[in-house]
Design a protein around this motif. Structure first.
Motif, mmCIF file in Angstrom:
data_model
loop_
_atom_site.group_PDB
_atom_site.id
_atom_site.type_symbol
_atom_site.label_atom_id
_atom_site.label_comp_id
_atom_site.label_asym_id
_atom_site.label_seq_id
_atom_site.Cartn_x
_atom_site.Cartn_y
_atom_site.Cartn_z
ATOM 1 N N VAL A 361 0.864 -1.178 0.000
ATOM 2 C CA VAL A 361 0.000 0.000 0.000
ATOM 3 C C VAL A 361 0.896 1.222 0.000
ATOM 4 C CG1 VAL A 361 -1.784 1.297 1.225
ATOM 5 C CG2 VAL A 361 -1.805 -1.199 1.276
ATOM 6 N N ASP A 362 0.563 2.182 -0.816
ATOM 7 C CA ASP A 362 1.388 3.388 -0.894
ATOM 8 C C ASP A 362 0.480 4.604 -0.994
ATOM 9 O OD1 ASP A 362 3.649 4.972 -1.052
ATOM 10 O OD2 ASP A 362 3.819 4.778 -3.228
ATOM 11 N N MET A 363 0.875 5.671 -0.324
ATOM 12 C CA MET A 363 0.154 6.947 -0.428
ATOM 13 C C MET A 363 1.156 7.987 -0.909
ATOM 14 S SD MET A 363 -2.388 8.805 2.294
ATOM 15 C CE MET A 363 -1.194 8.966 3.618
ATOM 16 N N PHE A 364 0.793 8.716 -1.923
ATOM 17 C CA PHE A 364 1.761 9.607 -2.556
ATOM 18 C C PHE A 364 1.078 10.893 -3.012
ATOM 19 C CE2 PHE A 364 -0.103 6.724 -5.560
ATOM 20 C CZ PHE A 364 -0.417 7.501 -6.653
ATOM 21 N N ASP A 365 1.894 11.868 -3.313
ATOM 22 C CA ASP A 365 1.417 13.178 -3.748
ATOM 23 C C ASP A 365 1.696 13.350 -5.236
ATOM 24 O OD1 ASP A 365 0.887 16.003 -3.989
ATOM 25 O OD2 ASP A 365 3.022 16.360 -3.698
ATOM 26 N N PHE A 366 0.667 13.661 -6.001
ATOM 27 C CA PHE A 366 0.908 14.037 -7.390
ATOM 28 C C PHE A 366 0.291 15.405 -7.688
ATOM 29 C CE2 PHE A 366 -2.800 11.290 -7.409
ATOM 30 C CZ PHE A 366 -3.693 11.912 -8.253
ATOM 31 N N THR A 367 0.371 16.273 -6.659
ATOM 32 C CA THR A 367 -0.092 17.653 -6.828
ATOM 33 C C THR A 367 0.740 18.367 -7.876
ATOM 34 O OG1 THR A 367 -0.783 17.719 -4.522
ATOM 35 C CG2 THR A 367 -0.437 19.834 -5.625
ATOM 36 N N CYS A 368 2.045 18.170 -7.791
ATOM 37 C CA CYS A 368 2.972 18.855 -8.690
ATOM 38 C C CYS A 368 3.599 17.838 -9.628
ATOM 39 C CB CYS A 368 4.058 19.562 -7.871
ATOM 40 S SG CYS A 368 5.295 20.379 -8.875
ATOM 41 N N MET A 369 3.421 18.026 -10.921
ATOM 42 C CA MET A 369 4.010 17.148 -11.916
ATOM 43 C C MET A 369 5.073 17.927 -12.686
ATOM 44 S SD MET A 369 2.094 14.778 -10.974
ATOM 45 C CE MET A 369 2.710 13.489 -12.031
ATOM 46 N N THR A 370 6.128 17.225 -13.079
ATOM 47 C CA THR A 370 7.214 17.897 -13.777
ATOM 48 C C THR A 370 7.440 17.265 -15.143
ATOM 49 O OG1 THR A 370 8.851 16.452 -12.758
ATOM 50 C CG2 THR A 370 8.356 18.509 -11.619
ATOM 51 N N ARG A 371 8.003 18.044 -16.001
ATOM 52 C CA ARG A 371 8.413 17.565 -17.309
ATOM 53 C C ARG A 371 9.669 18.326 -17.703
ATOM 54 N NH1 ARG A 371 6.770 20.501 -21.907
ATOM 55 N NH2 ARG A 371 6.436 18.548 -23.051
ATOM 56 N N SER A 372 10.470 17.719 -18.526
ATOM 57 C CA SER A 372 11.680 18.384 -18.990
ATOM 58 C C SER A 372 11.331 19.382 -20.083
ATOM 59 C CB SER A 372 12.669 17.353 -19.523
ATOM 60 O OG SER A 372 13.838 17.985 -20.011
ATOM 61 N N GLU A 373 11.990 20.534 -20.056
ATOM 62 C CA GLU A 373 11.738 21.529 -21.099
ATOM 63 C C GLU A 373 12.333 21.091 -22.429
ATOM 64 O OE1 GLU A 373 12.967 25.407 -19.915
ATOM 65 O OE2 GLU A 373 11.457 25.578 -18.341
ATOM 66 N N GLU A 871 -7.711 21.636 -12.057
ATOM 67 C CA GLU A 871 -6.942 21.900 -10.852
ATOM 68 C C GLU A 871 -5.790 22.853 -11.131
ATOM 69 O OE1 GLU A 871 -5.916 17.975 -9.715
ATOM 70 O OE2 GLU A 871 -7.855 17.544 -8.779
ATOM 71 N N GLU A 872 -5.143 22.695 -12.280
ATOM 72 C CA GLU A 872 -4.065 23.611 -12.648
ATOM 73 C C GLU A 872 -4.604 25.019 -12.864
ATOM 74 O OE1 GLU A 872 -1.370 20.204 -14.927
ATOM 75 O OE2 GLU A 872 -2.359 21.799 -16.074
ATOM 76 N N ILE A 873 -5.773 25.113 -13.503
ATOM 77 C CA ILE A 873 -6.401 26.425 -13.708
ATOM 78 C C ILE A 873 -6.713 27.072 -12.370
ATOM 79 C CG2 ILE A 873 -8.534 27.530 -14.495
ATOM 80 C CD1 ILE A 873 -8.469 25.683 -16.917
#
Length: 996
Positions: A361-373, A871-873
C-alpha cells in the motif's frame, strides 16, 4: 561432439525453457548466463542473438525467433547496421529504459544498461493502449507470459512488463548490470578519450566503459545535468495504490473490473461510498492481474477524519511523511474502499507484499508534476561529443497510471532511437537536436485518438506514428543553448518560473476609453467622457451592446428615467447572450462615482475583449462560446425547476408517476435544430436581486477584490467560497443548482428538489395522442429529429451515424410493418447482432462487454485529464488573484500616486483581467466536456438497464417490467437528445472560431 539443440533432453533446451518461464529478475539473468555458457556463446549485440538463434532451433524457440526476425527486418534498422560502432549507456531498467535499449540494440549499437536494484517488485497494474499491446506482441510477449492480453485483458503489472522486456533485451544482446548505480558523468581527460560514468560501487568494471550516447530512464527524481525542468501544479492531490493477493478463484474471476470511475461525472457512486464508509474519493480504478490492484485519489479531509493522516500540515512533504501517517488506518482505508467498489464480492482480501515484505500500500502526492523543457542535449569536452536523451518519467511525468505513462514512454523510446539513428548517420548535432525537440512537442498531447490509426505500421520513424508531423517545426538556430561545451553551469534542479508577471503589457485604459467612445458615438443621450458618471443611466452600455449586437436590444425602447432597471437589463443581456459575467450590481452601476471606476474599467474590458476582433456588427452566433452556453444551460435548468414547482408545488412521494408526453427537442438556445433565432426579445423587468454590494462575498461576507470576484444568480463571491450548502463540494459556473426559496447553492446531487438536466424546451407534446411515451412514439420522435436513425429488416431501429452516440436497439414488435423496410433512408446493419439471439451469436456479450470497457476507459481518461487541467487552472487563478489584490490595493490607496504610475498599475490590472477571462473561457470549455461525460455515463447506465429488459422474452415480462422498460426508453431519448445538442454546440463553436 556437441548434442543438437533440438534433441530431446538437450540441456540448453531445458535452460532456455527455464529462461522463458523465469519470474524474477535475478533468475532471468542467471538462466541467461547459464544458457550462454552451455552454448559457448560470448559477446553482445546482434552477433549474440544470431548465435542463440543458430544454436536453439527447436520448435518453441523458432516461433520466438520468427517474431524477432520480423521485427529486426524493418528497414529502419538497416539489417542491424544503422548504428554499428555506436556505444550507448542506458540508465534504468524500468519499462521505458528497457524498451529504449531494445530499439538501440536492433539498430546495431552496443548497449549497456544499468539498474540500481536487483529485483522487479512493482505489482501496480498498467492499462495498455492498443499500440503498446501490438508492439509487445511483436516482441513475442506471449512466449514469455502466456496470459498477456488474453480475452478482454488490456493491462499488465509493471513487474511482468519488465520481465518480458528484460528477456527480449538479453536475447538481442543488451548487456544488463544490476546493483549498479549511476551517479554522474566523467568528461574525457584528453582528446582521444571518451565519456565515462561515475558508478556505485566504484569497483564495477563498467567504470572504464566509454560511450557516446546516454539515455536516462532513471525516473523523475534523476535527470542528468544540463536539463531544465518545468513544473505544473494543481490543487492538492493524494493518491493511494494497493495490491491484494489474487488466488484466481472462481469468485475472484467473476468480480468485474473497474476501468475507472470519476466523481466528475458520477457523483452518486462516491456519495454512497462516503455515506456508508466515510471515505471520500475523487476517482478509483480496479484491475486484476497477478494481484487485485486498486488506485484511487482521496480527499485530505477524509484522510484526516479517518485518522490516516494524524495532523493537518500546509507542507505536502510533512503532511504525508511517515511519522504523520497511521499505517494501520491507511490499510483499513484502502481495504474498505476496495470492498465497497467491488460490492463486497471479492473473498477475504489479503494484502500482497512489496519489496520490503510489507503490505503493498502506498500513499503519494501528485499535486505537482514535472516535465523536462527539452528532450535531448549535446555535451562536448576535449573535442568528444556526448548525445544525451531522456525517456520515461524523467522526460514527462504522468499524473495517472492509465497507460499514459507507459504508452508515451514507449513513444519517447522510439523517438530517442530515431535520434540516435540520425546521429549515427552523421547528421549535424544541431539538426539532430532541432528535430528531436520538434517531435517532443507532440508527446504530451498524444492519445490513442490523435496518433496514426494503423498501429501495425508503427516504427521508430516519427512519421509512422504522429499525423502531419513537422520535423522542422524548431530550427537549428533555436537549440544552440542545448549544445553545451566544457563545464555545465546550468542548475539541473532549477524549476522554471512559470508564474505570470504583472509587468506584462495589457490593454491601455486610454485605448479602452477611445474604443467605447467610438462604439457609442451618435447615440442620443450618450456622451462617454469617463469611466464613472458617463455610464450611470445605462444608456452608454445599451449603446455599446446595440452597436455590435442590434438583434439583442432595441435602443429606442429603453427607459432612460429608470437607471437601475436599464442597467439590470443590460447586465442580464451581457451575461445571458454574450457570456460576460457582471462585476457590479445594477444599483452600483446607477450610482457610479469616480472611486468606483476601477470596477467599471475591468467590466468594460470584457466587452473590448469580445468585440474588438470585429469592426462592425457581429452576427447572432458570432459570440457564442463556452461561457455563453453554460450561462444559458444554467438558466434553462432553473426555468425547468420553476415550471416543475408550478405544476406540482408539493409532490406526494407516494404518488405513482404518470406517463408524460415527450417534450419537444430543442437546442440550449431555445429554438429547434436548424431554426433561426427569434427577433430581439422585449425588454423585461429585472429579476429580483439580493446582492447589491459587489465587493462583499455573498457567502463569507468578507471583501472580494475584482480579480477574485465571481458571480452567479446576481450574487458576488470568492471562487473558493462557491460551495455546495450540503456537502461543501466546490462548485463551478455552469455546474451548480440554485434554490431561490432558500437562497442557497447546491451541487446537482444535493439539490433539495433536483431538477432534471433538461434544456429549455416547449411545454407542448411532440407526439400525437395515444402514443405519448410508447416505444413507437419514441421511435417516431427520434426519426423526426435524427435522420441518421435507420431500419434493419430483422433487428429493428438503430442509431448508427450520430457522432459520438452509441447504438440503441428497439424491439421489432414495437414497430408496425416490421417485416418490410421503410422508405429510402433504410440501411442494413447486419454487422450488429440482435440482442435477443444469444444462441445464434454466442460472442455478442463479450463484444458488448469489451466495447463498454473501452468506452468506460476513454471516458475515465478524459475525465482525469479534465480534472487535472481544472486543478491547474484553479492554482493559476489563485496566483492571478494574489497579484490582482496587490494592484487593486495600490490603485485604491488614499495616498495620491503619480498619474503615470496609476496608469501603469491600471494597465497591469487589465492584463490580469484578460488572463483571467481567458482562463474562464478554457474552464468553461472543460465544463462543457464534463457535461458530455455525465451524459455519456447516463447513457451507458441506461443502455445496460434497457438491455436487461430487452433480453427477456415478451411472454415473461410483467406489467412492471414493461412500464420500467418504457420509462428507460424515455430517459434514453432525453439523454441522446442532450448529447446531440452538445455535439451541435461544439460544431457551432468550431465553425465560429474558424470564421473568426
Amino acid at each position: 561432439m556437441s548434442v543438437p539443440a533440438d534433441e530431446p533432453g538437450n540441456p540448453a533446451h531445458a535452460i532456455f525453457e527455464r529462461f522463458l518461464r523465469a519470474g524474477e529478475c535475478r533468475e532471468v539473468l542467471g538462466c541467461f548466463v547459464e544458457l550462454c555458457q552451455q552454448l559457448g556463446l560470448q559477446g553482445s549485440g546482434l552477433q549474440l542473438y544470431h548465435g542463440l538463434k543458430a544454436a536453439l532451433n527447436y520448435w518453441n524457440a523458432k516461433a520466438l525467433w520468427s517474431k524477432l526476425d520480423k521485427k529486426a527486418g524493418h528497414k529502419d534498422y538497416d539489417q542491424g547496421t544503422a548504428c554499428a560502432g555506436t556505444k550507448c549507456l542506458v540508465v534504468g531498467a524500468g519499462p521505458c529504459g528497457l524498451r529504449a535499449a531494445i530499439e538501440l540494440a536492433l539498430l546495431g549499437a552496443r548497449v549497456v544498461l544499468l539498474e540500481k536494484r536487483d529485483s522487479f517488485s512493482r505489482n501496480n497494474v498498467l492499462h495498455l493502449w492498443p499500440f503498446t499491446i501490438h508492439d509487445l506482441r511483436a516482441l513475442g510477449a506471449k512466449k514469455f507470459y502466456g496470459r498477456f492480453c488474453t480475452g478482454t485483458l488490456d493491462h499488465i503489472s509493471i513487474r511482468q512488463l519488465q520481465l518480458i522486456l528484460l528477456k527480449v533485451a538479453l536475447l538481442l544482446g543488451v548487456e544488463v548490470h544490476i546493483n549498479v548505480k549511476f551517479e554522474g558523468l566523467v568528461p574525457p581527460t584528453h582528446k582521444a578519450g571518451g565519456w565515462q560514468a561515475v558508478l556505485q560501487p566504484s569497483s564495477s568494471p563498467l567504470t572504464h566503459y566509454e560511450f557516446d550516447i546516454l539515455i536516462s530512464a532513471g525516473g523523475g527524481k534523476f535527470v542528468p545535468e544540463g536539463f531544465k525542468r518545468k513544473e505544473t501544479r494543481g490543487k492538492l492531490a493524494i493518491g493511494i495504490t494497493t495490491n491484494f493477493i489474487n488466488r484466481h478463484s472462481r469468485a475472484e474471476v467473476e468480480v468485474a473490473e473497474i476501468s475507472g470511475v470519476a466523481r466528475i461525472y458520477n457523483q452518486k457512486f462516491f456519495q454512497n461510498l462516503y455515506n456508508k464508509t466515510g471515505i471520500d474519493l475523487e476517482n478509483i480504478v480496479y484491475y486484476k492481474d497477478d494481484t487485485h490492484y486498486f488506485v484511487m485519489t482521496a480527499k485530505k479531509q477524509s484522510l484526516l477524519k479517518k485518522g490516516v493522516i494524524l495532523q493537518d500540515k500546509a507542507d505536502i512533504e510533512s503532511l504525508l511523511s511517515p511519522e504523520n501517517v497511521n499505517w494501520d488506518a491507511l490499510l483499513s482505508y484502502a481495504k474498505e474502499a476496495a470492498n465497497f467498489s467491488t460490492n463486497y464480492c471479492l473473498p477475504e482480501l489479503e494484502f500482497a507484499l512489496n519489496h520490503r515484505d510489507l503490505p503493498d500500500v502506498d500513499m503519494f502526492d501528485f499535486t505537482c508534476m514535472t516535465r523536462s523543457e527539452n528532450a535531448a542535449l549535446v555535451r562536448e569536452h576535449n573535442g568528444s561529443r556526448l548525445l544525451l536523451g531522456l525517456v520515461g518519467d524523467c522526460l514527462v511525468e504522468p499524473f495517472w497510471p492509465l497507460g499514459t505513462g507507459v504508452a508515451r514512454g514507449f513513444l519517447a523510446a522510439f523517438d530517442a532511437a530515431w535520434m540516435v539513428r540520425r546521429w549515427a548517420a552523421g547528421t549535424p548535432p544541431l539538426e539532430v537536436l532541432a528535430e528531436r525537440e520538434s517531435i517532443y512537442q507532440h508527446l504530451s498531447q498524444t492519445s490513442p485518438d490523435n496518433t496514426n490509426k494503423n498501429i501495425s505500421q508503427y516504427s521508430i520513424d516519427p512519421a509512422t506514428r504522429y499525423p502531419n508531423i513537422n520535423l522542422q517545426a524548431i530550427k537549428a538556430s533555436q537549440v544552440r543553448d542545448l549544445y553545451l561545451v566544457g563545464t555545465v553551469e546550468v542548475d539541473s534542479k532549477r524549476k522554471s518560473d512559470n508564474r505570470l508577471s504583472i509587468a506584462a503589457p495589457g490593454a491601455v485604459s486610454e485605448e479602452l476609453l477611445s474604443w467605447c467612445q467610438a462604439s457609442t458615438a451618435g447615440y442620443p443621450g450618450v456622451a462617454v467622457t469617463n469611466f464613472s458618471t458617463s455610464w450611470t443611466s445605462g444608456l452608454a452600455l445599451c449603446a455599446l451592446i446595440h452597436h455590435f449586437r442590434p438583434d439583442l436590444v432595441d435602443f429606442d425602447s429603453v427607459d432612460s428615467q429608470d437607471a437601475i432597471q436599464t442597467n439590470q437589463i443590460m447586465l442580464d443581456i451581457a451575461e445571458q447572450e454574450l457570456g460576460i459575467q457582471p462585476v457590479l450590481s445594477s444599483v452600483e452601476m446607477a450610482t457610479m462615482t469616480e472611486p468606483d471606476r476601477l470596477d467599471l474599467i475591468t467590466y468594460l474590458s470584457h466587452f473590448y475583449q469580445v468585440f474588438r476582433t470585429s469592426p462592425g456588427p457581429l452576427s447572432p452566433c458570432g459570440t457564442r462560446g463556452a461561457l455563453l452556453f453554460l450561462s444559458k444551460l444554467q438558466k434553462s435548468r432553473n426555468l425547468a425547476h420553476k415550471r416543475a414547482q408550478v405544476r406540482n408545488p408539493h409532490p406526494d412521494p407516494h404518488d405513482t408517476p404518470k406517463p408524460c408526453p415527450l417534450p419537444t427537442l430543442t437546442t440550449p438556445f431555445g429554438f429547434a435544430p436548424g431554426a433561426t433565432p427569434a427577433c430581439p426579445p422585449p425588454l423585461q423587468p429585472p429579476r429580483e436581486r439580493t446582492g447589491e454590494n459587489s465587493d462583499a462575498c455573498y457567502f463569507c461576507g468578507c471583501r472580494v477584490y475584482i480579480l477574485e470576484r465571481a458571480s452567479a444568480e446576481g450574487r458576488f463571491f470568492h471562487r473558493g467560497c462557491f460551495q455546495c450548502r450540503r456537502c461543501g463540494a466546490t462548485l463551478r459556473l455552469g455546474d451548480y443548482a440554485f434554490d431561490e426559496e432558500d437562497g442557497h447553492f447546491y451541487c446537482s446531487l444535493h439539490y433539495p428538489h433536483p431538477p432534471s438536466m433538461d434544456l429549455a424546451r416547449d411545454e407542448a407534446s411532440a407526439l400525437p395522442d395515444g402514443e405519448e411515451c410508447t416505444g413507437l412514439g419514441i421511435v417516431k420522435e427520434l426519426v423526426r429529429i435524427f435522420p441518421s436513425w435507420c431500419w434493419h429488416h430483422q433487428h429493428g431501429w438503430a442509431l448508427t451515424e450520430a457522432p459520438g452516440l452509441a447504438q440503441l436497439w428497439l424491439p421489432r414488435q414495437e414497430v408496425p410493418g416490421a417485416g418490410t423496410d421503410p422508405p429510402a433512408r433504410a440501411t442494413i446493419l447486419s454487422q450488429y447482432p440482435d440482442l435477443r439471439e444469444e444462441e445464434k451469436y454466442p460472442t455478442w456479450k463479450r463484444t458488448l462487454a469489451r466495447r463498454a470497457r473501452e468506452s468506460q476507459m476513454k471516458r475515465f481518461c478524459r475525465a482525469q485529464a479534465i480534472q487535472r487541467r481544472l486543478e491547474e487552472i484553479e492554482v493559476t487563478f489563485r496566483e492571478l488573484e494574489q497579484q490582482g489584490i496587490k494592484l487593486e490595493k495600490l490603485l485604491r490607496d488614499e495616498n495620491e500616486s503619480p498619474a503615470d504610475q496609476q496608469t501603469q498599475w491600471t494597465n497591469q490590472l487589465l492584463y490580469l483581467v484578460q488572463k483571467k477571462n481567458n482562463l474562464m473561457t478554457e474552464e468553461s470549455d472543460l465544463m462543457i466536456a464534463v457535461q458530455e461525460l455525465k451524459l455519456e455515463e447516463q447513457q451507458c447506465q441506461l443502455d445496460e438497464k434497457l438491455r436487461s429488459y430487452m433480453n427477456k422474452e415478451d411472454t415473461l415480462k410483467t406489467p412492471e417490467d414493461e412500464k420500467a422498460e418504457q420509462e428507460i426508453l424515455k430517459q434514453l431519448v432525453e439523454v441522446v437528445n442532450k448529447r446531440n445538442i452538445l455535439i451541435q454546440l461544439q460544431e457551432e463553436k468550431r465553425l465560429s472560431e474558424l470564421q473568426a
